[in-house]
Write an enzyme that holds these catalytic residues in place. Structure first.
Site: not given
Length: 409
Positions: A48, A282, A340, A180, A338, A236, A148
Site C-alpha cells: 500500500k 528561516y 524545497d 491487526h 524549507c 502480513r 480502528r
C-alpha cells in the site's frame, strides 16, 4: 551486509537535483528473510501507499520474486492498479480499507479479495458479486482491541450469520479472517496476548457458523519477527519488506536479516563561504559559530523532508552524509527545513563543490550503530516520528530509479 547503495555523482543524471534509488533485490531478499522468520506460514507483502514510497508495482514484483504469495493494499484504487499492471496469476491481492459505494463489482471481476470490516459492507459486497456474476472472495476483519477498523464483538454474530447465508447461496466465499495488533512493536506488551485470545474466539465463532476460511492472519512486521505464536496461516509484513526494523529499540535491520531498500540522495546546489555569526534559513534557528562553508541541498518538505527535522545550534537536525570513502562524514541540517531546500554547515575546511552528492539516508544500519550513511530510522529519531513515515512521505517530484541484478521494475 552492504552499508549503502549510494552511488557516485556520475550516476545521478546531469542536472537532476535528487532521486530515490530503490534496490529491488533488497526487497526480494527481505521477503526471503521474513519467510525464514515464519517458515510455516504464507507471506503477504503489504505494498500500500505506493509500496511505502518505493513504487507499488516494482515492489510487488520484487516481493513475489522473494516468495510472497499474497499482496496487501489499503484502497480499491491500489488493488485495481496492481491487477491492471499485470500482477496476476497465482498472486492473491487483498484490499482492506473500503467505504460505502466502493467499486465492489470491479474488484470481484479483477479477482481481488475484499474485506468485510463492518456490517454495512456485507450487502454491498454481495451486490458487487451479483453484478460481477461470480462469488466475492471475502476476508472478515474483526476488531480485537485496536478499536480502528473491523467488526466489533457485538456485531460479529450477525455478520457471521449473514456471511454464512451468502456463502450458502453462492454469492460469497469467506476465505480469510484477520485482525491487526495495536502494540506488536512492543514485544511482550499484554495487549498482544489479549488480542490473540480475542482473535481465536472470533475464529471459533466463524467456524461454528460452518465457514471454513483458508487463512487466518494477525501478524504484522513486528509480530512476524518477534511473536511466532501469532503467525497462523499467513503473516502480513509491511515496513520490514522494505528493510527497516519495526522494533528499532531491539535491533537494526541487519539483526533480522534485512537491509533498507531506499537511498535518497541529492546534488549540492550551492556551496559558499560565510562569516561567523550568520543566521541560516528561516527564523535564524541556526547561527554559524565560526567562519564556515554552507552547502545547499535541493530537497525540502515539499519532497517529504520533515520540517520537524530542522536543526538549531545544538545540532539535532536531520542527518546527511557528504563526501566519500574515508572522507565521508555525517552532518546535521543547519536551520529550518524549507519547502524545497535545506542547508548544511560543511565546516571551515570543506572540500565539497556544487554538484557533489549528499545522501540523506541509505541502506545502512544507522549512525547509532556506527554507519557513515544515515538510514530512515536516524531521520525518524531526528523528527520524532517512525521510519514508516520517512520513506512513505517522499514526494512524487523525487524520481524513483531502480537497481538490482535480477529483478526489474
Amino acid at each position: 551486509m552492504r552499508e549503502s547503495l549510494t552511488v557516485s555523482s556520475s550516476d545521478l543524471a546531469p542536472g537532476a537535483p535528487a532521486r530515490a534509488v530503490v534496490d529491488l533485490d533488497a526487497i526480494r531478499d527481505n521477503v526471503r528473510a521474513l519467510r525464514d522468520h515464519a517458515p510455516s506460514s504464507d507471506l503477504m507483502a503489504v505494498v500500500k501507499a505506493d509500496g511505502y514510497g518505493h513504487g507499488m508495482v516494482p515492489a510487488a514484483r520484487a516481493a513475489l520474486a522473494g516468495g510472497a504469495t499474497w499482496l496487501g493494499v489499503a484502497t480499491a484504487h491500489e488493488a485495481l492498479a496492481l491487477r491492471a499492471s499485470g500482477v496476476t496469476g497465482d498472486a492473491r491481492v487483498l484490499v482492506w480499507l473500503l467505504v460505502p459505494g466502493a467499486p465492489f463489482a470491479d474488484l470481484v471481476r479483477a479477482d481481488v479479495d475484499v474485506t468485510v470490516a463492518a456490517p454495512w459492507s456485507v450487502d454491498e459486497v454481495a451486490a458487487g458479486a451479483r453484478e460481477a456474476g461470480r462469488p466475492a472472495r471475502v476476508h472478515l476483519k474483526v476488531d480485537t482491541g485496536l478499536s480502528r477498523n473491523g467488526v466489533t464483538p457485538a456485531d460479529l454474530p450477525g455478520v457471521v450469520r449473514r456471511l454464512a447465508t451468502l456463502e450458502a447461496s453462492g454469492e460469497v466465499r469467506v476465505v480469510g479472517v484477520f485482525s491487526h495488533l495495536a502494540c506488536a512493536d512492543e514485544p511482550g506488551h499484554p495487549s498482544v496476548a489479549r488480542q490473540a485470545a480475542a482473535f481465536d474466539d472470533a475464529a471459533r465463532a466463524v467456524a461454528a457458523a460452518g465457514l471454513r476460511p483458508e487463512v487466518r492472519h494477525l501478524a504484522n512486521s513486528a509480530a512476524t519477527l518477534t511473536a511466532p505464536e501469532v503467525h497462523h496461516d499467513l503473516v502480513r509484513p509491511g515496513i520490514a519488506v522494505y528493510g527497516l526494523s519495526p522494533v528499532p529499540q531491539l535491533g537494526p535491520p541487519g539483526a533480522y536479516g534485512l537491509r533498507p531498500a531506499m537511498t535518497l540522495e541529492a546534488r549540492l546546489g550551492n556551496v559558499k563561504a560565510v562569516p561567523a555569526g550568520e543566521g541560516v534559513s528561516y527564523g535564524h534557528l541556526y547561527t554559524t559559530p565560526r567562519d564556515t562553508v554552507l552547502g545547499l541541498v535541493p530537497l525540502g518538505y515539499a519532497d517529504g523532508i520533515p520540517r520537524h527535522a530542522s536543526g538549531g545550534s545544538a545540532g539535532v537536525g536531520g542527518p546527511v552524509a557528504v563526501g566519500s570513502g574515508d572522507a565521508r562524514r555525517v552532518l546535521r541540517i543547519a536551520g529550518r527545513v524549507c519547502m524545497d531546500q535545506v542547508v548544511l554547515d560543511l565546516g571551515p575546511d570543506a572540500t565539497e563543490r556544487p554538484g557533489d552528492v549528499a545522501t540523506l539516508f541509505g541502506a545502512s544500519e544507522g549512525v547509532a550503530h556506527g554507519a557513515t550513511v544515515p538510514n530512515a530510522q536516524d531521520w525518524a529519531e531526528a523528527a520524532g516520528t517512525i521510519s514508516y513515515e520517512i520513506v512513505t512521505r517522499i514526494g512524487a517530484r523525487v524520481p524513483r530509479t531502480y537497481a538490482g541484478k535480477d529483478v526489474q521494475p
